[in-house]
Write a protein that holds these residues in place. Structure first.
Motif, PDB file in Angstrom:
ATOM      1  N   ASP A   1     -10.192  11.416  -4.361  1.00  0.00           N
ATOM      2  CA  ASP A   1     -10.760  12.729  -4.723  1.00  0.00           C
ATOM      3  C   ASP A   1     -11.812  12.694  -5.875  1.00  0.00           C
ATOM      4  O   ASP A   1     -10.822  12.282  -7.179  1.00  0.00           O
ATOM      5  N   LEU A   2     -12.689  12.837  -5.634  1.00  0.00           N
ATOM      6  CA  LEU A   2     -13.625  12.764  -6.926  1.00  0.00           C
ATOM      7  C   LEU A   2     -13.237  13.596  -8.006  1.00  0.00           C
ATOM      8  O   LEU A   2     -13.636  13.264  -8.983  1.00  0.00           O
ATOM      9  N   GLU A   3     -13.021  14.838  -7.837  1.00  0.00           N
ATOM     10  CA  GLU A   3     -12.532  15.671  -8.890  1.00  0.00           C
ATOM     11  C   GLU A   3     -11.460  15.097  -9.770  1.00  0.00           C
ATOM     12  O   GLU A   3     -11.678  15.068 -11.014  1.00  0.00           O
ATOM     13  N   SER A   4     -10.436  14.660  -9.407  1.00  0.00           N
ATOM     14  CA  SER A   4      -9.599  14.147 -10.117  1.00  0.00           C
ATOM     15  C   SER A   4      -9.408  12.432 -10.455  1.00  0.00           C
ATOM     16  O   SER A   4      -8.657  11.898 -11.237  1.00  0.00           O
ATOM     17  N   GLY A   5     -10.156  11.934  -9.404  1.00  0.00           N
ATOM     18  CA  GLY A   5     -10.047  10.493  -9.597  1.00  0.00           C
ATOM     19  C   GLY A   5      -8.982   9.901  -8.774  1.00  0.00           C
ATOM     20  O   GLY A   5      -9.009   8.472  -9.042  1.00  0.00           O
ATOM     21  N   THR A   6      -8.213  10.595  -8.170  1.00  0.00           N
ATOM     22  CA  THR A   6      -7.182  10.004  -7.063  1.00  0.00           C
ATOM     23  C   THR A   6      -7.778   9.294  -6.255  1.00  0.00           C
ATOM     24  O   THR A   6      -8.431   9.811  -5.217  1.00  0.00           O
ATOM     25  N   ASP A   7      -7.171   8.022  -5.971  1.00  0.00           N
ATOM     26  CA  ASP A   7      -7.447   7.207  -4.915  1.00  0.00           C
ATOM     27  C   ASP A   7      -6.356   7.041  -3.991  1.00  0.00           C
ATOM     28  O   ASP A   7      -5.577   6.030  -4.646  1.00  0.00           O
ATOM     29  N   THR A   8      -6.070   7.249  -2.963  1.00  0.00           N
ATOM     30  CA  THR A   8      -4.772   6.896  -2.022  1.00  0.00           C
ATOM     31  C   THR A   8      -4.791   5.547  -1.708  1.00  0.00           C
ATOM     32  O   THR A   8      -3.594   5.066  -1.403  1.00  0.00           O
ATOM     33  N   LEU A   9      -5.934   4.704  -1.723  1.00  0.00           N
ATOM     34  CA  LEU A   9      -5.997   3.247  -1.600  1.00  0.00           C
ATOM     35  C   LEU A   9      -5.205   2.559  -2.498  1.00  0.00           C
ATOM     36  O   LEU A   9      -4.974   1.272  -2.260  1.00  0.00           O
TER      37      LEU A   9
ATOM     38  N   ALA B   1      -1.036   1.638   4.003  1.00  0.00           N
ATOM     39  CA  ALA B   1      -0.613   1.502   5.197  1.00  0.00           C
ATOM     40  C   ALA B   1      -0.989   2.561   6.258  1.00  0.00           C
ATOM     41  O   ALA B   1      -1.053   2.376   7.467  1.00  0.00           O
ATOM     42  N   ARG B   2      -1.381   3.811   5.852  1.00  0.00           N
ATOM     43  CA  ARG B   2      -1.874   4.829   6.881  1.00  0.00           C
ATOM     44  C   ARG B   2      -3.113   4.559   7.303  1.00  0.00           C
ATOM     45  O   ARG B   2      -3.505   4.763   8.493  1.00  0.00           O
ATOM     46  N   LEU B   3      -4.036   3.708   6.789  1.00  0.00           N
ATOM     47  CA  LEU B   3      -5.048   3.209   7.565  1.00  0.00           C
ATOM     48  C   LEU B   3      -4.941   1.747   8.003  1.00  0.00           C
ATOM     49  O   LEU B   3      -5.840   1.223   8.608  1.00  0.00           O
ATOM     50  N   GLY B   4      -3.913   1.099   7.748  1.00  0.00           N
ATOM     51  CA  GLY B   4      -3.674  -0.224   8.338  1.00  0.00           C
ATOM     52  C   GLY B   4      -4.426  -1.225   7.458  1.00  0.00           C
ATOM     53  O   GLY B   4      -4.942  -2.342   8.126  1.00  0.00           O
ATOM     54  N   ILE B   5      -4.606  -1.208   6.318  1.00  0.00           N
ATOM     55  CA  ILE B   5      -5.225  -2.152   5.571  1.00  0.00           C
ATOM     56  C   ILE B   5      -4.253  -2.742   4.461  1.00  0.00           C
ATOM     57  O   ILE B   5      -3.205  -2.250   4.029  1.00  0.00           O
ATOM     58  N   THR B   6      -4.692  -3.925   3.876  1.00  0.00           N
ATOM     59  CA  THR B   6      -3.741  -4.652   2.769  1.00  0.00           C
ATOM     60  C   THR B   6      -4.536  -4.594   1.656  1.00  0.00           C
ATOM     61  O   THR B   6      -5.652  -4.241   1.575  1.00  0.00           O
ATOM     62  N   GLU B   7      -3.892  -4.673   0.647  1.00  0.00           N
ATOM     63  CA  GLU B   7      -4.434  -4.862  -0.851  1.00  0.00           C
ATOM     64  C   GLU B   7      -5.536  -5.623  -0.719  1.00  0.00           C
ATOM     65  O   GLU B   7      -6.613  -5.360  -1.429  1.00  0.00           O
ATOM     66  N   ALA B   8      -5.683  -7.038   0.090  1.00  0.00           N
ATOM     67  CA  ALA B   8      -6.798  -7.627  -0.060  1.00  0.00           C
ATOM     68  C   ALA B   8      -8.082  -7.295   0.756  1.00  0.00           C
ATOM     69  O   ALA B   8      -9.092  -7.682   0.587  1.00  0.00           O
ATOM     70  N   GLU B   9      -7.712  -6.139   1.481  1.00  0.00           N
ATOM     71  CA  GLU B   9      -8.821  -5.423   2.199  1.00  0.00           C
ATOM     72  C   GLU B   9      -9.576  -4.360   1.175  1.00  0.00           C
ATOM     73  O   GLU B   9     -10.347  -3.434   2.104  1.00  0.00           O
TER      74      GLU B   9
END
Length: 168
Positions: free
Chosen positions: A22-30, A37-45
């Protein structure tokens, strides 16, 4: 940001990835385990996923007729790293582009983009023109000329800015 329904087919994954920031708030769900988990990625990715997200955003801005929001790795360079093959169903003879390795996010995105190209829906996935938004949305307008993720938010803000500038 958007009240629009999700993009069709595999484009929903592309839309979901782009809309993790979210560019306006700067919040990144990643940044959260649940968001990854929703996208099936790990922290390393995370780093490659973010690079892919911003390359996708630049392409979606181009679909809407706008320049990239910043310098990014060209999407074609990233997608070239995800080999696809044509899988043919022996039962009915239908064919689909499939990732050679379906686990990585890049492979799933590459397959989604390829199928959207075949289906003619790729250029309907766009990024909102508002500089503080750039949210991905699927343009279902008859002429394919949508400009904002939401007429009630980004569209209304832009129209108000134009009105105020004209009144000055």
């Amino acid at each position: 940001m958007s009240e629009r329904s999700p993009a069709p087919g595999g484009l929903a994954l592309v839309e979901a990835l782009v809309n993790t920031l979210d560019l306006e708030s700067g919040t990144d769900t990643l940044d959260t385990a649940d968001g990854r988990a929703r996208l099936g990625i790990t922290e390393a990715e995370l780093s490659p996923a973010r690079a892919l997200r911003e390359s996708l955003r630049a392409s979606l801005l181009a679909h809407a007729g706008y320049p990239p929001h910043r310098e990014v790795i060209p999407l074609s360079d990233l997608l070239a790293q995800a080999p696809l093959y044509v899988a043919v169903d022996p039962a009915d003879g239908s064919a689909a582009l499939t990732p050679a390795d379906p686990a990585p996010l890049l492979s799933r995105i590459a397959a989604a983009v390829a199928m959207a190209l075949v289906e003619g829906t790729w250029t309907r996935l766009k990024a909102c023109e508002a500089d503080t938004c750039h949210w991905a949305y699927y343009d279902r307008s008859p002429a394919g000329r949508g400009r904002w993720c939401s007429m009630q938010v980004c569209g209304a803000r832009q129209k108000m800015r134009r009105y105020r500038a004209k009144e000055r």
